[in-house]
Design an enzyme around this catalytic site. Structure first.
Site, short mmCIF file in Angstrom:
data_model
loop_
_atom_site.label_atom_id
_atom_site.label_comp_id
_atom_site.label_asym_id
_atom_site.label_seq_id
_atom_site.Cartn_x
_atom_site.Cartn_y
_atom_site.Cartn_z
CB ILE A 1 -0.93 0.00 1.23
CG1 ILE A 1 -1.87 -1.23 1.20
CG2 ILE A 1 -1.73 1.30 1.31
CD1 ILE A 1 -2.79 -1.31 0.00
CG ASN B 1 -1.49 7.99 0.56
OD1 ASN B 1 -2.30 7.83 1.49
ND2 ASN B 1 -1.05 9.19 0.22
CD GLN C 1 -9.55 4.65 -5.40
OE1 GLN C 1 -9.74 3.87 -6.31
NE2 GLN C 1 -10.12 5.84 -5.37
N GLY D 1 -3.47 -3.43 -6.33
CA GLY D 1 -4.39 -2.36 -6.73
C GLY D 1 -5.61 -2.39 -5.85
N GLY E 1 -8.53 -0.12 -6.60
CA GLY E 1 -9.59 0.71 -7.16
C GLY E 1 -10.93 0.04 -7.29
CD GLU E 2 -11.50 -1.74 -11.66
OE1 GLU E 2 -12.33 -1.84 -12.55
OE2 GLU E 2 -10.28 -1.93 -11.84
MO1 MOS Z 1 -12.00 0.87 -14.97
S1 MOS Z 1 -13.73 0.00 -15.47
O1 MOS Z 1 -10.81 -0.20 -15.30
O2 MOS Z 1 -11.87 2.48 -15.24
#
Ligand code: MOS
Length: 750
Positions: A640, A642, A649, A713, A715-716
């Site tokens: 990580i 930050n 996120q 990652g 983000g998702e």
């Molecule tokens: Mo994303 S759906 O990889 O911006």
């Protein structure tokens, strides 16, 4: 607008920059309105363009009152299929593997509601808006096809971005035959729209055959090439500026018709043109998440181990192009089963073409999978966590490869402990709060791939010992301006306060795609290696310079700390960057770096982030009103950079999961195909009052294979697991299993 963001003293830290919970460097600019978004640009002589869009979903435009629109005093031009200048590329063609057919007035056909049918260009926004209204289109409408009953599914050539349609591991028939418990269950997810706060916008200005565009974009250098291709000019002739995005979620990683129309208008009229979509127009031409109907068939033996995992998904796409939400792929890599079969089918409906939307595939796929796993645990009489542990995948079920790292067990353990999962009654409707509300607890596993793309970066060390680091990265709100600068500073052995970081513009080295949860790993890898390259050159200067305290240290090596090089074997001998450059007579020293995954590591290991999400809901037993009261997620996502931004996120993903479970649904009129809720009043997303106590634990994970920095990652992944956890908690509270999302009161009243 400078694309360099100044640092405030509060951001200065010494020592290792990575790992520090710095706040966003661009935060002050954003909250004070100083950050310039695409639509904030007003070049001299600017014209305003308004897209006229169809109010039918299928048919043709038989008449547009162009004459009436042109009589408006402010209107300069009306562009329709009759006078639209040619493009260098066929908009019905596919320019690349990550490109879609776009609507740029190629003919009079209407293929979905809100499709662009004309562009009105005027001296003012008001005149353009009024001109568009005066077009008063006449249509020949055909019945719209909307919903799963409107057609026959077919086998698409690929799913997602180039993924296989059907995947089979082991023998599914034997797996089902070996089962003592059989679960067959169906879940439906609706069409969802990205609904970024900032609408898609573009300001285009031509200078001969050179083009400058301000438009929010998640893949700046790649998109520069695509824009250039439509206009038949070299990519170097296009300057794409995208310093800030007000959200993207996938919808700004691809080009859309309105952007091309704006650029066309600017060239046609030889003046700068601005086009900004309205909120309603973002429902149609700029992508969405397709709806899915998912049928899962699970088999387990008496000990609660899966013998078969079958996941069939039908996803909607447009009548003229394909992006198939790869929902069933969620079943490939999470649970051990001797037999896994996933199949995708597609259904053409009269909407715009879907596209990648935050956690494409996994968001909807894991919603169904995690509910089905809950059903299987119940059938086996097992606690849902115990069931998941019995089916823990020690190696990747799809490929048989080892995981590069997988701390999912720790996620389960720490998440459960933090939530207080122990002692949860197996049967539903067993818990109530003081007000008599039914209380339920549910959980879901979270997983998301950690891809790495290719990126480049440049670092320039200056004579005063500070540095400039550049890469065309995109910050759609996730914090790239900050996290990438932290990594850049580490690569140079400087404090973040000594590093100027430039991003968000296509004249910089290619920063790759801000997507797939891979931007920090990719662009971060590039800035780090650019720093290292610079330091290597600097070290060579010092160790070969008789005047340097480091002279001759070539074999012993040097260490980098706080803008100085130290001899590895003698810490008292050091040299500052500024002194090394000065003695070498250099005003600056440049290094270059790039990042991509090592193909050998990619071939030998399966790479994913993992997590576990626990949810508590309260349901009014009389009214069926549902509220999520607690969400605890534990995520293992490699190193990580930050923690402050990463937590944000993960929170964002979990809130999106809540939104998916209980709020979001795009409603299209079944007869006309028109959107019934193309606004943020009718398209529900959670507001503060809907979001409960949230916790996101970050579980330590070292990964030597994903990339040099060990970054996965964040983000998702937060969406995955969360939807199922909430749905399972609602079942646990009520004893009623909802089979469609968002879950509505009428789905759980019995
Ligand atoms: Mo994303 S759906 O990889 O911006």
């Amino acid at each position: 607008m400078p694309d360099t963001i100044p640092l405030s003293p509060a951001h200065v830290r010494y020592g290792s920059n990575s790992g520090q919970p710095l706040t966003r460097r661009d935060g002050i600019l954003k909250v004070t309105g100083a950050a310039t978004y695409a639509a904030d640009n007003h070049p001299k002589g600017l014209l305003h363009a308004v897209v006229a869009v169809s109010t039918i979903a299928r048919g043709r435009v038989s008449f547009l009152d162009v004459a009436a629109a042109k009589t408006h005093p402010g209107v300069v031009e009306v562009i329709t299929p009759a006078n639209r200048p040619p493009l260098a590329l066929d908009p019905d063609g596919k320019v690349g593997f990550f490109a879609f057919r776009i609507e740029v007035l190629q003919n009079d056909r209407v293929r979905y509601a809100n499709q662009p049918i004309a562009l009105v260009v005027a001296e003012t926004l008001e005149a353009a808006t009024e001109g568009a209204r005066l077009l008063a289109p006449v249509y020949e409408a055909e019945p719209a096809r909307i919903g799963f009953d409107s057609g026959t599914p077919y086998v698409p050539p690929v799913v997602g971005i180039g993924g296989a349609t059907d995947v089979s591991v082991g023998d599914i028939a034997s797996g089902h035959a070996a089962a003592t418990h059989h679960i067959e269950t169906v879940y439906e997810t609706p069409i969802q729209y990205h609904n970024a706060m900032e609408p898609h916008a573009l300001v285009a200005e031509w200078d001969g055959d050179r083009l400058t565009i301000d438009t929010p974009n998640q893949a700046i250098v790649m998109s520069r090439g695509a824009f250039a291709a439509y206009f038949g000019i070299p990519a170097e002739n296009v300057l794409l500026r995208s310093p800030f995005l007000g959200g993207g979620f996938g919808s700004k990683a691809i080009l859309a018709g309105p952007q091309i129309l704006g650029i066309l208008a600017a060239r046609m009229l030889d003046r700068p043109v601005k086009v900004v979509l309205t909120r309603a127009q973002m429902v149609g031409p700029v992508g969405h998440r397709g709806a899915t109907r998912q049928t899962l068939r699970l088999g387990t033996d008496d000990s609660g181990r899966l013998t078969a995992l079958e996941h069939n998904a039908i996803s909607t796409t447009s009548s003229f192009d394909e992006f198939i939400e790869p929902a069933a792929n969620a079943s490939h890599n999470l649970y051990a089963s001797p037999a896994i079969l996933t199949r995708h089918r597609a259904l053409r409906v009269d909407t715009g073409t879907p596209g990648p939307m935050r956690a494409p595939g996994e968001a909807s796929g894991s919603a169904a999978l995690e509910c089905a796993i809950d059903e299987a645990a119940l059938a086996c009489g097992l606690d849902p966590l115990e069931f998941r542990l019995r089916n823990y995948a020690e190696v990747d079920p799809a490929s048989g490869k080892p995981f590069s790292s997988k701390a999912l067990r720790e996620c389960y353990a720490q998440g459960a402990a933090h939530f207080g999962w122990a002692g949860r009654p197996l049967a539903p409707r067993q818990m109530r709060d003081a007000d008599g509300c039914l209380v339920g607890w549910g959980m879901g596993s979270a997983m998301f791939a950690c891809p790495m793309f290719q990126a480049q970066a440049r670092a320039t060390l200056r004579s005063d010992g500070t540095a400039l680091v550049e890469t065309a990265a995109a910050d759609m709100g996730q914090g790239a301006w900050t996290a990438l600068a932290q990594i850049a500073a580490d690569g140079l052995g400087l404090d973040i306060g000594q590093v100027e970081f430039r991003a968000g513009s296509s004249d910089l080295p290619d920063g790759g795609i801000a997507g797939g949860s891979g931007h920090t790993a990719t662009a971060g890898g590039a800035v780090f290696s650019a720093g290292r390259d610079t330091i290597a050159r600097l070290a060579e200067l010092a160790t070969t310079d008789p005047a340097s305290p480091l002279f001759g240290a070539g074999n012993a090596g040097v260490e980098v700390r706080n803008g100085r090089l130290y001899r590895n074997d003698d810490d008292s001998r050091s040299d500052s960057y500024a002194d090394i450059l000065a003695r070498a007579g250099l005003s600056e020293l440049e290094g270059n770096g790039k990042a991509a995954r090592d193909p050998a590591d990619a071939a030998s290991h399966a790479m994913f982030s993992h997590g576990a999400v626990f949810a508590e809901v309260k349901v009014d037993p009389d009214l069926g009103q549902m509220r999520v009261t607690r969400l605890v997620g534990a995520f293992a996502a490699g190193r990580i950079i930050n923690p402050h931004l990463a937590r944000s996120q993960l929170y964002g993903g979990m809130i999106w999961g809540l939104s998916f479970a209980l709020h979001e649904e795009a409603v299209h009129d079944r007869r006309t195909g028109r959107s019934m809720n193309a606004d943020l009043a009718g398209y529900h997303v959670p507001v503060n009052a809907d979001v409960p106590s949230l916790e996101a634990l970050m579980i330590h994970e070292d990964d030597p294979y994903v990339n040099a920095l060990g970054i996965k990652g964040v983000g998702e992944i937060g969406i995955t697991g969360t939807v199922g956890a909430i749905a399972n908690a609602i079942w646990h509270a009520t004893g009623v299993r909802a089979h469609r999302f968002p879950i509505r009161i009428e789905d759980i009243l019995v």
